[in-house]
Design a protein around this motif. Structure first.
Motif: not given
Length: 536
Positions: A33-38, A396-407, A512-516
């Protein structure tokens, strides 16, 4: 933030939804994503970059195709007899300037700065002459052309006569030609009152991409990371042994700020795996290594940041080491949180969250592949143990995401702000085939008292064996129809257990996580999925 804000639902999918053979060049290797999420950018193994624009007419977070361009082509290094792939390793957006957007793309050897802008195509809407005058002028020109040809033939015949008679004949022809100019429509053709400048009108608008800078010949090994500085004037690029600092306006010169290459390559014990600039302080950056360490560097202290760095490393009991420890402890990705306070690192089995002010141990360690600890020999044989999973912070720096197998795709809401006993996770599954028949129903599992305080959110979050709340979703063909059968927790219970059915070829590596807002974009083979939290 309430768990209701993390009730993600399927929003969009770009790519081939049918069960067809996937072309390797179409496999997505970068999402950003870009800085605005647009705006959203993806890169693939074929060297192409596809851009999407936010559809503001839609109530949900949806995007539409903007443009596509070929960023890199396959090359061959004749000096080293090495083929350079066109695969896009990373994409980073720069902040826009006026109406133009800029982004950096890199393959294994070359970084390019692209300018994305709107180009107007103009065509001539009005000619100088009307159709009548044009046709008259055309007939006049044809007659005058034939007349000149006849005169030329007569002059050639008169060449046998004396020179004086030939000269008189030529002057006579010129007088006849000049007299014909003032005859008929030709007078209107050359009239000053009828001459007009051509008029241009806008015919179409296209989005085009143009390379502005090419940064090359600075890395001996493959580039795996690029990161733009907060000053928007410099960026870093990292390969296995070096980190270089570039100025965006100087493509033919870079400064080496980290060099861990030993004098004798036989003494090499670790390599650089990832690097990232601090989001606020332009003098700070971090890089991770294959030994599981993270180093925080300050460019104000040394020109070469190999020494006097702050090292984040967790003590591991030597007795617990085995053959796979060095492989699984290698950090595949490291990121600063948007507020710059925390660092997230991802290795093969865990995600660790660090406080920049505490380097002796991580704040939290999240087990990702608990099911694979007994099957590491299998992952080693099929090379899955070398997969490079990314990690990402929410805006907002409070949450995390990551990936794994089996999609599968995991989200840990409020993992930083929450207490240890209130840690929750969301696991998303992007499977082409229905794995519900191979999953056990875990809805009868005993709940702890922690979940009783969130009775309103029980339809969203369920808890796993470690007391960590989980949501497991599945993106198969029914997802494209956007059908939601049962609550989120019920669907999580149906597909949570992998059992022995693990497809190592279906892995979520790039996202990627939307910044806003709570919207995520991720790559599943050659498809781009977008999930967004439902708005109550």
């Amino acid at each position: 933030m309430s768990d209701e804000n993390f009730d993600f639902i399927f929003s969009q999918c770009f790519g081939d939804k049918a069960d067809i053979v996937v072309t390797e060049a179409d496999i997505i290797t970068s999402v950003e994503y870009d800085h605005t999420g647009d705006y959203l950018a993806t890169g693939d193994k074929g060297g192409r970059v596809v851009l999407f624009e936010r559809n503001h007419q839609s109530k949900n977070c949806e995007y539409k195709f903007l443009t596509e361009f070929q960023s890199h082509d396959a090359e061959f290094d004749y000096l080293k007899s090495l083929e350079i792939e066109e695969k896009i390793n990373q994409i980073k957006w720069l902040k826009p300037t006026q109406k133009s957007h800029f982004l950096l793309t890199t393959n294994d050897k070359t970084i390019k700065l692209w300018k994305i802008y709107e180009k107007n195509i103009k065509l001539v809407s009005e000619n100088n002459l009307s159709e009548d005058l044009s046709s008259s002028s055309s007939s006049f020109n044809n007659n005058n052309h034939n007349h000149n040809n006849n005169n030329s033939h007569l002059n050639n015949s008169a060449s046998l006569a004396s020179s004086s008679s030939a000269l008189n004949s030529k002057n006579s022809n010129n007088q006849n030609s000049s007299s014909n100019i003032n005859i008929g429509p030709a007078k209107a053709v050359l009239s000053l009152q009828t001459l007009k400048l051509p008029k241009l009108s806008d015919h179409d608008k296209i989005i085009t991409a143009a390379p502005k800078r090419i940064y090359s010949n600075a890395h001996t090994y493959h580039i795996h990371s690029i990161s733009v500085n907060s000053d928007q004037e410099t960026f870093l690029s990292a390969d296995d042994l070096r980190v270089n600092l570039w100025n965006l306006d100087i493509p033919d010169q870079s400064f080496n700020i980290v060099d861990i290459k030993p004098t004798n390559m036989e003494e090499l014990t670790e390599v650089i795996t990832s690097a990232d600039f601090h989001p606020q302080h332009c003098n700070l950056f971090i890089y991770s290594s294959s030994k599981g360490t993270i180093r925080l560097c300050d460019m104000r202290q040394n020109a070469i940041c190999d020494y006097q760095t702050k090292v984040f490393e967790e003590y591991i009991d030597p007795n617990s080491h085995n053959f796979f420890t060095e492989i699984t402890s290698s950090i595949s990705d490291v990121k600063f949180s948007p507020n710059g306070r925390y660092i997230a690192s991802r290795d093969y089995l865990t995600v660790k969250i660090w406080d920049v002010n505490m380097d002796n141990k991580p704040l939290k360690t999240i087990n990702i592949h608990e099911q694979l600890k007994e099957r590491l020999s299998d992952t080693y044989e099929n090379d899955a143990i070398f997969d490079k999973f990314e990690v990402e912070f929410s805006g907002d720096s409070s949450s995390i995401m990551t990936g794994s197998y089996n999609n599968n795709f995991m989200i840990y809401p409020n993992v930083i702000n929450s207490n240890e006993n209130d840690q929750t996770s969301i696991v998303k599954t992007f499977n082409e085939n229905d794995v519900g028949s191979n999953s056990r129903n875990l809805s009868g599992k005993k709940k702890t008292n922690r979940n009783s305080t969130r009775s309103n959110d029980s339809d969203i979050v369920m808890e796993n064996e470690d007391g960590i709340g989980e949501i497991v979703l599945q993106a198969d063909k029914s997802t494209f129809k956007n059908k939601r059968i049962g609550s989120t927790a019920q669907r999580s219970a149906r597909i949570k257990d992998w059992g022995d059915d693990i497809d190592f070829k279906k892995s979520i590596l790039h996202f990627s996580w939307h910044p806003r807002e709570n919207s995520i974009a991720l790559a599943a083979t050659n498809n781009l999925f977008i999930f967004s939290a439902s708005k109550k």
